[in-house]
Design a protein around this motif. Structure first.
Motif, short mmCIF file in Angstrom:
data_model
loop_
_atom_site.label_atom_id
_atom_site.label_comp_id
_atom_site.label_asym_id
_atom_site.label_seq_id
_atom_site.Cartn_x
_atom_site.Cartn_y
_atom_site.Cartn_z
N ALA A 11 -27.44 113.99 -45.01
CA ALA A 11 -28.90 113.96 -44.82
C ALA A 11 -29.23 113.12 -43.60
CB ALA A 11 -29.59 113.40 -46.05
N LYS A 12 -30.35 113.46 -42.95
CA LYS A 12 -30.92 112.68 -41.84
C LYS A 12 -32.38 112.43 -42.17
CE LYS A 12 -28.41 114.93 -38.05
NZ LYS A 12 -28.57 115.62 -36.76
N SER A 13 -32.83 111.21 -41.92
CA SER A 13 -34.26 110.91 -42.11
C SER A 13 -34.69 109.83 -41.14
CB SER A 13 -34.52 110.47 -43.56
OG SER A 13 -33.80 109.29 -43.85
N THR A 14 -35.95 109.89 -40.74
CA THR A 14 -36.52 108.87 -39.87
C THR A 14 -37.02 107.74 -40.76
OG1 THR A 14 -37.13 110.51 -38.21
CG2 THR A 14 -38.28 108.39 -38.13
N VAL A 15 -36.53 106.51 -40.51
CA VAL A 15 -36.89 105.38 -41.36
C VAL A 15 -37.89 104.43 -40.69
CG1 VAL A 15 -34.80 105.49 -42.74
CG2 VAL A 15 -34.83 104.08 -40.68
N ALA A 16 -38.03 104.53 -39.35
CA ALA A 16 -39.00 103.70 -38.62
C ALA A 16 -39.29 104.36 -37.29
CB ALA A 16 -38.46 102.29 -38.42
N ARG A 17 -40.50 104.10 -36.79
CA ARG A 17 -40.90 104.71 -35.52
C ARG A 17 -41.85 103.76 -34.79
NH1 ARG A 17 -42.35 110.82 -35.85
NH2 ARG A 17 -40.32 110.54 -36.71
N SER A 18 -41.66 103.66 -33.47
CA SER A 18 -42.59 102.92 -32.62
C SER A 18 -42.99 103.84 -31.48
CB SER A 18 -41.91 101.66 -32.07
OG SER A 18 -40.98 101.99 -31.04
N LYS A 19 -43.73 103.31 -30.52
CA LYS A 19 -44.11 104.13 -29.37
C LYS A 19 -42.88 104.57 -28.58
CE LYS A 19 -46.90 101.36 -27.28
NZ LYS A 19 -47.87 100.75 -26.37
N GLU A 24 -33.20 106.43 -37.16
CA GLU A 24 -32.80 107.51 -38.05
C GLU A 24 -31.70 107.00 -38.98
OE1 GLU A 24 -32.27 112.03 -36.92
OE2 GLU A 24 -30.56 110.89 -36.19
N ALA A 25 -31.78 107.37 -40.24
CA ALA A 25 -30.72 107.08 -41.20
C ALA A 25 -29.87 108.34 -41.36
CB ALA A 25 -31.30 106.67 -42.55
N LEU A 26 -28.56 108.17 -41.34
CA LEU A 26 -27.61 109.27 -41.56
C LEU A 26 -26.83 108.96 -42.83
CD1 LEU A 26 -25.93 109.70 -38.05
CD2 LEU A 26 -27.69 111.13 -39.06
N ASP A 27 -26.92 109.84 -43.80
CA ASP A 27 -26.08 109.72 -45.00
C ASP A 27 -24.81 110.51 -44.71
OD1 ASP A 27 -28.02 108.24 -46.36
OD2 ASP A 27 -29.01 110.04 -47.11
N LEU A 28 -23.68 109.83 -44.75
CA LEU A 28 -22.40 110.43 -44.35
C LEU A 28 -21.39 110.39 -45.48
CD1 LEU A 28 -22.03 108.60 -40.90
CD2 LEU A 28 -22.85 110.92 -41.29
N ARG A 40 -29.26 104.54 -36.76
CA ARG A 40 -29.08 104.65 -35.31
C ARG A 40 -30.44 104.94 -34.68
NH1 ARG A 40 -26.48 110.71 -34.47
NH2 ARG A 40 -28.33 111.85 -35.17
N MET A 41 -30.48 104.77 -33.37
CA MET A 41 -31.64 105.21 -32.62
C MET A 41 -31.58 106.73 -32.60
SD MET A 41 -33.02 102.36 -31.82
CE MET A 41 -34.24 102.81 -30.64
N LYS A 42 -32.67 107.37 -32.99
CA LYS A 42 -32.69 108.83 -33.02
C LYS A 42 -32.48 109.35 -31.60
CE LYS A 42 -35.32 112.73 -34.71
NZ LYS A 42 -36.51 113.14 -35.46
N PRO A 43 -31.55 110.28 -31.42
CA PRO A 43 -31.30 110.80 -30.07
C PRO A 43 -32.57 111.37 -29.44
CG PRO A 43 -29.59 111.52 -31.59
CD PRO A 43 -30.66 110.88 -32.42
N SER A 44 -32.81 110.96 -28.20
CA SER A 44 -34.01 111.44 -27.48
C SER A 44 -33.69 112.61 -26.57
CB SER A 44 -34.59 110.31 -26.64
OG SER A 44 -33.71 110.00 -25.56
N GLY A 45 -32.40 112.80 -26.28
CA GLY A 45 -32.02 113.86 -25.36
C GLY A 45 -32.17 113.46 -23.90
N ARG A 46 -32.63 112.23 -23.64
CA ARG A 46 -32.80 111.77 -22.26
C ARG A 46 -31.73 110.75 -21.93
NH1 ARG A 46 -38.70 110.29 -20.61
NH2 ARG A 46 -37.73 110.39 -18.56
N ASN A 47 -31.08 110.97 -20.82
CA ASN A 47 -30.07 110.05 -20.34
C ASN A 47 -30.63 109.25 -19.17
OD1 ASN A 47 -28.15 110.84 -22.26
ND2 ASN A 47 -27.58 112.60 -21.04
#
Length: 182
Positions: A11-19, A24-28, A40-47
């Protein structure tokens, strides 16, 4: 290197968010049956990119800018996010123009690094920037950045400089010095 089976993501879920960030929580489930939740920090896709600018006169160009994490001004190399549709090389030249007022005709890719792979997936491409030319673009910094010229022949002294402590800048410097000596 032995190959291991990747853990199964249950499972993946967002546990906190800011601007700026989402956590993100990952159940493994690992191959041995153990289950854990990682955050982890949810991947933004930006490098991002970081450049080690070297002038024809033999100076490194650094910037001193405010870092909210340390609540202090820190010395480091120009850097920034890659905008959608940009290549790392295009982003590098744009960031140089925004942060130090120079473009680069030559970029040498040194390495792609990850700050903390346990928590972040974003990558940063490190470059040497040479054959610089004067050109300024407006950036997104809240105040003008201080440009610091540092003689290349004294570059190793940066490693003991109190406000040159960012791991990515240290890595970029060491890789640049290794490349420039070869």
């Amino acid at each position: 290197m032995p190959s291991k089976l990747l853990p199964e993501i249950l499972a993946k879920s967002t546990v906190a968010r800011s601007k700026l960030f989402s956590i993100e929580a990952l159940d493994l489930r690992f191959s041995n049956g153990e289950q854990r939740t990682y955050e982890r920090m949810k991947p933004s896709g930006r490098n991002a990119v970081m450049m080690v600018p070297v002038t024809e006169q033999g100076d490194l160009l650094l910037i001193r800018e405010y870092a909210a994490g340390t609540e202090n001004y820190e010395l480091g190399f120009p850097k920034g996010l890659i905008d959608p549709g940009e290549t790392p090389q295009q982003a590098a030249v744009r960031e140089l123009k925004e942060e130090i007022g120079f473009g680069a005709r030559e970029l040498i890719a040194l390495k792609e690094v990850i700050l903390a792979p346990s928590y972040f997936s974003s990558r940063m491409t490190l470059f040497i920037a040479q054959d610089l030319y004067s050109e300024q673009l407006d950036g997104d910094e809240p105040e003008p950045l201080e440009l610091v010229r540092w003689p290349l022949e004294q570059a190793e002294e940066l490693l003991t400089h109190l406000d040159f402590s960012e791991a990515r800048s240290i890595t970029a410097l060491l890789l640049a010095l290794r490349h420039l000596k070869s």
